[in-house]
Design an enzyme around this catalytic site. Structure first.
Site, PDB file in Angstrom:
ATOM      1  N   SER A 152       0.831  -1.199   0.000  1.00  0.00           N
ATOM      2  CA  SER A 152       0.000   0.000   0.000  1.00  0.00           C
ATOM      3  C   SER A 152       0.875   1.263   0.000  1.00  0.00           C
ATOM      4  O   SER A 152       1.792   1.363  -0.815  1.00  0.00           O
ATOM      5  CB  SER A 152      -0.948  -0.044   1.201  1.00  0.00           C
ATOM      6  OG  SER A 152      -1.919   0.961   1.124  1.00  0.00           O
ATOM      7  N   ARG A 222     -11.753   6.308   9.960  1.00  0.00           N
ATOM      8  CA  ARG A 222     -11.312   4.919   9.946  1.00  0.00           C
ATOM      9  C   ARG A 222     -12.395   4.001   9.380  1.00  0.00           C
ATOM     10  O   ARG A 222     -12.100   3.046   8.660  1.00  0.00           O
ATOM     11  CB  ARG A 222     -10.928   4.484  11.361  1.00  0.00           C
ATOM     12  CG  ARG A 222     -10.399   3.078  11.457  1.00  0.00           C
ATOM     13  CD  ARG A 222      -9.162   2.903  10.605  1.00  0.00           C
ATOM     14  NE  ARG A 222      -8.551   1.596  10.808  1.00  0.00           N
ATOM     15  CZ  ARG A 222      -7.520   1.149  10.110  1.00  0.00           C
ATOM     16  NH1 ARG A 222      -6.981   1.912   9.183  1.00  0.00           N
ATOM     17  NH2 ARG A 222      -7.018  -0.035  10.338  1.00  0.00           N
ATOM     18  N   ASP A 318      -8.889  -6.255  -4.746  1.00  0.00           N
ATOM     19  CA  ASP A 318      -8.476  -4.958  -4.216  1.00  0.00           C
ATOM     20  C   ASP A 318      -8.976  -3.865  -5.153  1.00  0.00           C
ATOM     21  O   ASP A 318      -8.471  -3.705  -6.258  1.00  0.00           O
ATOM     22  CB  ASP A 318      -6.945  -4.925  -4.112  1.00  0.00           C
ATOM     23  CG  ASP A 318      -6.418  -3.630  -3.506  1.00  0.00           C
ATOM     24  OD1 ASP A 318      -7.227  -2.701  -3.278  1.00  0.00           O
ATOM     25  OD2 ASP A 318      -5.205  -3.551  -3.257  1.00  0.00           O
ATOM     26  N   HIS A 351      -8.174  -4.854  -0.350  1.00  0.00           N
ATOM     27  CA  HIS A 351      -6.857  -4.252  -0.145  1.00  0.00           C
ATOM     28  C   HIS A 351      -6.151  -4.864   1.062  1.00  0.00           C
ATOM     29  O   HIS A 351      -4.921  -4.991   1.087  1.00  0.00           O
ATOM     30  CB  HIS A 351      -7.036  -2.737   0.047  1.00  0.00           C
ATOM     31  CG  HIS A 351      -5.758  -1.978   0.089  1.00  0.00           C
ATOM     32  ND1 HIS A 351      -4.836  -2.015  -0.928  1.00  0.00           N
ATOM     33  CD2 HIS A 351      -5.230  -1.151   1.034  1.00  0.00           C
ATOM     34  CE1 HIS A 351      -3.800  -1.240  -0.608  1.00  0.00           C
ATOM     35  NE2 HIS A 351      -4.019  -0.718   0.570  1.00  0.00           N
ATOM     36  N   ASP A 352      -6.915  -5.252   2.066  1.00  0.00           N
ATOM     37  CA  ASP A 352      -6.351  -5.847   3.280  1.00  0.00           C
ATOM     38  C   ASP A 352      -5.607  -7.150   3.034  1.00  0.00           C
ATOM     39  O   ASP A 352      -4.868  -7.615   3.905  1.00  0.00           O
ATOM     40  CB  ASP A 352      -7.470  -6.115   4.298  1.00  0.00           C
ATOM     41  CG  ASP A 352      -7.561  -5.016   5.336  1.00  0.00           C
ATOM     42  OD1 ASP A 352      -6.710  -4.113   5.305  1.00  0.00           O
ATOM     43  OD2 ASP A 352      -8.480  -5.061   6.173  1.00  0.00           O
TER      44      ASP A 352
END
Lengths: 378, 211
Positions: A152, A222, A318, A351-352
């Site tokens: 990232s 968040r 992602d 994405h994680d």
């Protein structure tokens, strides 16, 4: 002690007693960088790996702090026998300048005023991070990193390293990154910043002096961020339309996914005590990242002098930094006949995924790092 | 045979002998990277492999080659490479599994000056005999699949391939046939379409012959 872990670790502090002239035109007279190391530096200092962290990450990459149950953020990929094998490599994790886990940042005291820097902390860019991390390299006596590795925003630092310090790294491992943010990416960041700055407790960024933190804004930022790190598929599988209790026809938390997001937001803002100004700063660093801009907006030109061999990795689900974005990086490297391998990992974790276990990802990562290790005799 | 050649298949050895030293090479469907790794060490070649299968991508990385994971049925080679990026674009035993072999060959000869292509010969006598006498689709050593689960969707004979080359304006620079043990014999030289199991072709565009 947990198996296959680097075990108990302690952070160290490196004080840089020379000014950093930032890209934004400011000067930071002196600063601290907090870092951790795992494994042994070999005699010819050829086996060092730098790990760059993402937006909310830090120097605590692997292992455990005394009395802490939770390991570092990349425990799954860094440790004895893991893809970044600490039996072979000397691994360095560093908290970026502007961070909030010990390195000098907006929550630190500005020596000129005796008050927290707060909103006065200079805007830091990815280029500035490379300059500061390079000071740490010198401090550790390392001529050349065997590899610089990151996912990232961490992957963006790797790209910048390869462009700005071509002879200081043998390999670049760029995971779930992009050569620059899209308008949509910047928009997400702007919503997050607006959430923080519109919290009544933000006080123009001087919340520490008011003895408060903009918890609600930070939690909201968040929640939004977290949402973009997951895939639609995964959320469907994980939560579906499952209810906590039954429909009450009001605005309380009713769906499980709402409860989960609120928990993630609260945890970030309250328990992990992430500094709101750091969050603003990190999202800005993301927005500004565009290494091609210095080279006529041509990424191929930006990579012309790169010496490092590249491993580029993306994940199918992602959508924040999609495989197509990684392929832009690959294409620009191919244009220059550079050494590059590319893997698009099948994953439903969005994405994680770069943080999570995945056999194919581990296989690719391990195979590549094994090549790096053999090259440097580690 | 040098020591590093010992485990290399005769098909790959033949290809290797066709490659000029210090060439830029792209290997499509590079498998575990064996051929490109060999070309790197034995012919001082450089370049990339492309492969879709995740496990083979891992093996390719282990074999020390640059590998790009890609599905060539979904992507164009021109998404990755400019014209004339390579001296050779190689594709071994994969022509018959791609969606449009004719279009792919076109792309290969756009990004590469020459191509080397190998494929199983559907005109091999055992295939003909099985189809003629049992009336069923052939299942042989080189074509071990059933008609319903085979990945080989575009099987052709040597003659078919050469007809396509003629139509496309591709010149056949070199041709060889080998059997399942990837060896050649006098019979194969005389009756390649009947006796050859695997075809190897080196081709280029006619309009580039002097280039």
């Amino acid at each position: 002690m947990k198996e296959n872990s680097v075990g108990l670790v302690k952070p160290k502090t490196f004080h840089v007693d020379e000014p950093l002239h930032t890209v934004s035109g400011s000067v930071i007279p002196a600063y601290d960088l907090v870092y951790e190391t795992y494994g042994q530096l070999n005699a010819d200092k050829s086996n060092a790996i730098l790990i760059c962290h993402a937006l909310s990450g830090n120097h605590h990459v692997a292992g455990y702090y005394d009395g802490d149950e939770k390991p570092g953020w990349w425990e799954h990929y860094v440790g004895p026998g893991k893809p970044i094998d600490t039996n072979r490599f000397f691994v360095v994790g560093v908290n970026n300048l502007g961070g909030c886990h010990g390195s000098t940042g907006p929550a630190s005291i500005n020596p000129e005023t005796g008050r927290p820097w707060g909103p006065d902390f200079p805007i830091i860019t990815v280029k500035d991070w490379v300059v500061s991390q390079d000071k740490l390299r010198e401090h550790l006596g390392i001529e050349q990193w065997a590899a610089v590795v990151g996912g990232s925003l961490g992957g963006m630092q790797v790209i910048q390293w390869a462009i700005d310090r071509p002879d200081r790294l043998r390999h670049a491992v760029v995971i779930a990154a992009a050569p620059r943010l899209s308008a949509q990416n910047i928009a997400f960041n702007e919503v997050a910043r607006t959430a923080i700055m519109s919290d009544p407790d933000f006080h123009g960024g001087r919340y520490l002096e008011h003895g408060v933190i903009p918890k609600r804004g930070l939690a909201l930022a968040r929640m939004l961020g977290h949402l973009t790190y997951l895939s639609d598929d995964l959320m469907g599988k994980k939560f579906g339309r499952e209810l906590r209790d039954r429909l009450k026809y009001n605005f309380d938390v009713e769906f499980q996914v709402e409860s989960y997001l609120r928990y993630q937001g609260e945890k970030f803002a309250t328990r992990s005590k992430f500094d709101a100004n750091t969050y603003l700063l990190m999202t800005k660093a993301l927005d500004y990242f565009d290494p091609a801009a210095e080279y006529d907006h041509d990424l191929s030109k930006a990579f012309a002098r790169v010496q490092a061999g590249f491993l580029v990795v993306s994940f199918t689900s992602d959508w924040r930094f999609s495989p197509e974005r990684s392929e832009e990086i690959v294409r620009a490297l191919l244009d220059n006949d550079k050494n590059v391998s590319y893997a698009e990992i099948e994953s439903q974790h969005g994405h994680d995924a770069f943080l999570l276990p995945n056999p194919f990802y581990e296989g690719v990562f391990s195979a590549y790092m094994d090549r790096v290790a053999r090259e440097v005799g580690a | 045979m040098s020591s590093e050649n010992r485990t290399l298949s005769p098909e790959f050895q033949l290809i290797s002998s066709w490659i000029e030293p210090n060439s830029r090479v792209l290997d499509l469907g590079c498998g575990d990277g064996t051929l490109l790794a060999h070309l790197q060490s034995a012919r001082n070649a450089s370049g990339y492999g492309m492969e879709l299968d995740p496990n083979l991508v891992i093996e390719s990385i282990k074999n020390g080659i640059n590998v790009i994971q890609s599905d060539l049925n979904k992507k164009s080679l021109l998404d990755y490479f400019d014209e004339d990026s390579f001296d050779y674009v190689i594709m071994t035993q994969a022509l018959q599994v791609v969606d449009r072999p004719d279009l792919l060959l076109d792309e290969m000869l756009t990004i590469g000056k020459q191509s080397i292509v190998t494929f199983p010969n559907f005109g091999y006598w055992k295939n003909r005999v099985q189809l003629m006498f049992s009336g069923r689709m052939p299942e042989t050593e080189t074509l071990p699949y059933h008609w319903y689960d085979t990945p080989n969707i575009h099987l052709c004979t040597f003659k078919d391939f050469e007809a396509l080359c003629a139509k496309k304006g591709f010149e056949i620079v070199r041709r060889a046939v080998v059997d399942q043990q990837h060896q050649t014999s006098l019979g194969m030289t005389l009756f390649p379409n009947l006796l050859g199991q695997i075809a190897l072709y080196q081709i280029r565009r006619k309009d580039r012959s002097n280039g």
